[in-house]
Design a protein around this motif. Structure first.
Motif, PDB file in Angstrom:
ATOM      1  N   ALA A 212      49.144  17.365  43.778  1.00 51.59           N
ATOM      2  CA  ALA A 212      49.731  17.031  42.477  1.00 51.59           C
ATOM      3  C   ALA A 212      48.666  16.939  41.395  1.00 51.59           C
ATOM      4  N   ALA A 213      47.471  16.451  41.754  1.00 53.86           N
ATOM      5  CA  ALA A 213      46.413  16.268  40.759  1.00 53.86           C
ATOM      6  C   ALA A 213      45.746  17.579  40.372  1.00 53.86           C
ATOM      7  N   THR A 214      45.593  18.509  41.329  1.00 52.71           N
ATOM      8  CA  THR A 214      44.855  19.758  41.076  1.00 52.71           C
ATOM      9  C   THR A 214      45.747  20.963  40.861  1.00 52.71           C
ATOM     10  N   LYS A 215      47.067  20.848  41.226  1.00 52.84           N
ATOM     11  CA  LYS A 215      47.998  21.979  41.154  1.00 52.84           C
ATOM     12  C   LYS A 215      47.611  23.111  42.121  1.00 52.84           C
ATOM     13  N   ILE A 216      46.842  22.783  43.160  1.00 59.92           N
ATOM     14  CA  ILE A 216      46.484  23.756  44.200  1.00 59.92           C
ATOM     15  C   ILE A 216      47.390  23.517  45.399  1.00 59.92           C
ATOM     16  N   GLN A 217      47.945  24.586  45.977  1.00 61.41           N
ATOM     17  CA  GLN A 217      48.855  24.441  47.109  1.00 61.41           C
ATOM     18  C   GLN A 217      48.173  23.715  48.267  1.00 61.41           C
ATOM     19  N   LYS A 218      48.954  22.908  48.955  1.00 66.37           N
ATOM     20  CA  LYS A 218      48.439  22.071  50.034  1.00 66.37           C
ATOM     21  C   LYS A 218      47.761  22.903  51.116  1.00 66.37           C
ATOM     22  N   ARG A 219      48.293  24.089  51.435  1.00 67.77           N
ATOM     23  CA  ARG A 219      47.716  24.904  52.511  1.00 67.77           C
ATOM     24  C   ARG A 219      46.331  25.414  52.131  1.00 67.77           C
ATOM     25  N   TYR A 220      46.082  25.630  50.817  1.00 68.09           N
ATOM     26  CA  TYR A 220      44.750  26.042  50.395  1.00 68.09           C
ATOM     27  C   TYR A 220      43.776  24.858  50.453  1.00 68.09           C
ATOM     28  N   LEU A 221      44.255  23.646  50.139  1.00 67.74           N
ATOM     29  CA  LEU A 221      43.406  22.455  50.248  1.00 67.74           C
ATOM     30  C   LEU A 221      42.995  22.223  51.696  1.00 67.74           C
ATOM     31  N   THR A 222      43.956  22.413  52.617  1.00 65.31           N
ATOM     32  CA  THR A 222      43.646  22.277  54.047  1.00 65.31           C
ATOM     33  C   THR A 222      42.639  23.333  54.472  1.00 65.31           C
ATOM     34  N   ALA A 223      42.776  24.567  53.953  1.00 64.84           N
ATOM     35  CA  ALA A 223      41.849  25.642  54.299  1.00 64.84           C
ATOM     36  C   ALA A 223      40.436  25.312  53.826  1.00 64.84           C
ATOM     37  N   LEU A 224      40.293  24.673  52.657  1.00 65.82           N
ATOM     38  CA  LEU A 224      38.968  24.280  52.170  1.00 65.82           C
ATOM     39  C   LEU A 224      38.331  23.250  53.094  1.00 65.82           C
ATOM     40  N   GLU A 225      39.115  22.264  53.544  1.00 67.44           N
ATOM     41  CA  GLU A 225      38.579  21.241  54.438  1.00 67.44           C
ATOM     42  C   GLU A 225      38.196  21.823  55.791  1.00 67.44           C
ATOM     43  N   GLU A 226      38.925  22.833  56.257  1.00 69.41           N
ATOM     44  CA  GLU A 226      38.653  23.438  57.557  1.00 69.41           C
ATOM     45  C   GLU A 226      37.672  24.594  57.462  1.00 69.41           C
ATOM     46  N   GLY A 227      37.274  25.015  56.243  1.00 73.32           N
ATOM     47  CA  GLY A 227      36.364  26.137  56.090  1.00 73.32           C
ATOM     48  C   GLY A 227      37.004  27.472  56.390  1.00 73.32           C
ATOM     49  N   ASN A 228      38.342  27.523  56.360  1.00 70.04           N
ATOM     50  CA  ASN A 228      39.076  28.749  56.662  1.00 70.04           C
ATOM     51  C   ASN A 228      39.358  29.488  55.358  1.00 70.04           C
ATOM     52  N   TYR A 229      38.330  30.134  54.777  1.00 75.14           N
ATOM     53  CA  TYR A 229      38.433  30.763  53.471  1.00 75.14           C
ATOM     54  C   TYR A 229      39.264  32.046  53.492  1.00 75.14           C
ATOM     55  N   ASP A 230      39.523  32.613  54.681  1.00 82.58           N
ATOM     56  CA  ASP A 230      40.303  33.854  54.752  1.00 82.58           C
ATOM     57  C   ASP A 230      41.736  33.642  54.272  1.00 82.58           C
ATOM     58  N   VAL A 231      42.210  32.390  54.321  1.00 84.06           N
ATOM     59  CA  VAL A 231      43.582  32.095  53.884  1.00 84.06           C
ATOM     60  C   VAL A 231      43.703  32.217  52.364  1.00 84.06           C
ATOM     61  N   ILE A 232      42.582  31.984  51.652  1.00 80.70           N
ATOM     62  CA  ILE A 232      42.595  31.940  50.186  1.00 80.70           C
ATOM     63  C   ILE A 232      42.447  33.368  49.643  1.00 80.70           C
ATOM     64  N   PRO A 233      43.273  33.771  48.664  1.00 90.05           N
ATOM     65  CA  PRO A 233      43.280  35.166  48.164  1.00 90.05           C
ATOM     66  C   PRO A 233      42.092  35.460  47.242  1.00 90.05           C
ATOM     67  N   GLY A 234      40.938  35.780  47.808  1.00 90.59           N
ATOM     68  CA  GLY A 234      39.802  36.193  46.998  1.00 90.59           C
ATOM     69  C   GLY A 234      38.714  35.146  46.921  1.00 90.59           C
ATOM     70  N   LYS A 235      37.448  35.629  46.886  1.00 89.69           N
ATOM     71  CA  LYS A 235      36.298  34.723  46.863  1.00 89.69           C
ATOM     72  C   LYS A 235      36.217  33.951  45.555  1.00 89.69           C
ATOM     73  N   PHE A 236      36.675  34.565  44.479  1.00 88.79           N
ATOM     74  CA  PHE A 236      36.650  33.865  43.194  1.00 88.79           C
ATOM     75  C   PHE A 236      37.480  32.580  43.261  1.00 88.79           C
ATOM     76  N   TYR A 237      38.674  32.650  43.893  1.00 84.55           N
ATOM     77  CA  TYR A 237      39.538  31.483  43.996  1.00 84.55           C
ATOM     78  C   TYR A 237      38.950  30.430  44.929  1.00 84.55           C
ATOM     79  N   VAL A 238      38.158  30.869  45.929  1.00 84.01           N
ATOM     80  CA  VAL A 238      37.513  29.891  46.817  1.00 84.01           C
ATOM     81  C   VAL A 238      36.616  28.977  46.000  1.00 84.01           C
ATOM     82  N   ARG A 239      35.775  29.578  45.153  1.00 88.08           N
ATOM     83  CA  ARG A 239      34.854  28.771  44.338  1.00 88.08           C
ATOM     84  C   ARG A 239      35.620  27.920  43.311  1.00 88.08           C
ATOM     85  N   ALA A 240      36.659  28.516  42.722  1.00 84.36           N
ATOM     86  CA  ALA A 240      37.437  27.767  41.719  1.00 84.36           C
ATOM     87  C   ALA A 240      38.153  26.577  42.354  1.00 84.36           C
ATOM     88  N   PHE A 241      38.726  26.775  43.570  1.00 78.53           N
ATOM     89  CA  PHE A 241      39.435  25.684  44.247  1.00 78.53           C
ATOM     90  C   PHE A 241      38.464  24.586  44.676  1.00 78.53           C
TER      91      PHE A 241
END
Length: 301
Positions: free
Chosen positions: A24-53
């Protein structure tokens, strides 16, 4: 789970925020937040969004994103290639404009413009005639009035003329008195001042002065987590505020108020109806700590 993911998750848990709160605070989907914590960057669409998220996640939990990028630069993908690819794909080839269907269609815009000009000229002509006719009527009426006044002229020393002059003087004096009163009220009216005096990291201090009474209003234009505390640390408001929610509090007797907003672009802060302008750009610093200091004027004894 990567070291960066562990760092982000620990910071989130220290803030007492769930993944739903962070979403709710970042407007980033929960599954992408989980992917950041797990280091599973393949789930996120593009390297640019990885850094932005990662940047938005870090700021929402109070971490310095630039320090994270430097410390874990080997684990975070470089977004340069993605940015170049996106820019190239956004360039669209120019298309040839279709040829006019016929000569008549080519002349249509010119004919419409000409017709419009004729209509405008006709309207102006009618208005001028009406004004001139009205002017002639006013001139005739004025001439008639002057003849009447000449016929029934009031002598300079007559009581009637003196009374008329007295009434005119009274009206003029009353108008001047009212003008003086309005000017005095304007001078006595205090203007509220909201000034940013200190800004560091994601925190900013604002001084508020120039008003005897202070009314705080917090309105959300998007879902956001909001916390409001007084100088003693007592919570006045804490939790998620849905889009369109509003919180009001009289803070006249408070020396200081502290606010923390999870999604600054969606939170509007007003004092006595005047909008507080964020010193830090909400688009760059979405999670902000805001301190409002009430600079009360000392009353003379």
């Amino acid at each position: 789970m990567t070291e960066l993911g562990n760092r982000l998750k620990e910071a989130r848990e220290e803030k007492g925020m769930s993944l739903d709160d962070l979403q709710a605070a970042t407007k980033i989907q929960k599954r992408y937040l989980t992917a950041l914590e797990e280091g599973n960057y393949d789930v996120i669409p593009g390297k640019f969004y990885v850094r932005a998220f990662i940047k938005q996640y870090a700021e929402a939990v109070g971490l310095n994103s630039e320090e994270l990028f430097e410390e874990f630069k080997k684990d975070i993908p470089d977004s340069y290639n993605d940015e170049v690819s996106d820019k190239l794909s956004s360039i669209k080839p120019q298309r040839e404009l279709p040829a006019p269907a016929s000569k008549a269609l080519e002349l249509l815009p010119t004919l419409l413009v000409s017709a419009g000009v004729i209509v405008v000229i006709a309207i102006i002509y009618v208005i001028v005639q009406a004004v001139m006719g009205g002017g002639n009527e006013n001139s005739a009426e004025q001439t008639k009035t002057e003849e009447t006044e000449s016929k029934y002229d009031v002598s300079k020393d007559s009581p009637l003329k003196n009374e008329n002059q007295k009434n005119a003087d009274n009206e003029k004096s009353g108008a001047e008195d009212k003008k003086d009163d309005d000017a005095q009220k304007t001078a006595d009216k205090k203007e509220l001042s909201i000034k940013a005096v200190n800004s560091q990291g994601s925190s900013t201090t604002y001084e508020v002065s120039g008003a005897d009474k202070l009314e705080l209003e917090v309105t959300t234009t998007a879902d956001s987590w909001v916390r409001v505390r007084d100088a003693k640390g007592t919570s006045l408001k804490e939790g998620m505020m849905k889009k369109g929610d509003s919180f009001q509090k009289n803070i006249t007797d408070q020396d200081q108020i502290e606010l923390r907003v999870g999604y600054a672009p969606g939170v509007e802060i007003k004092i006595n109806g005047k909008v507080l302008s964020y010193e830090l750009d909400p688009k760059n610093v979405m999670t902000q700590n805001i301190t409002i200091e009430n600079k009360k004027e000392k009353k003379s004894s």
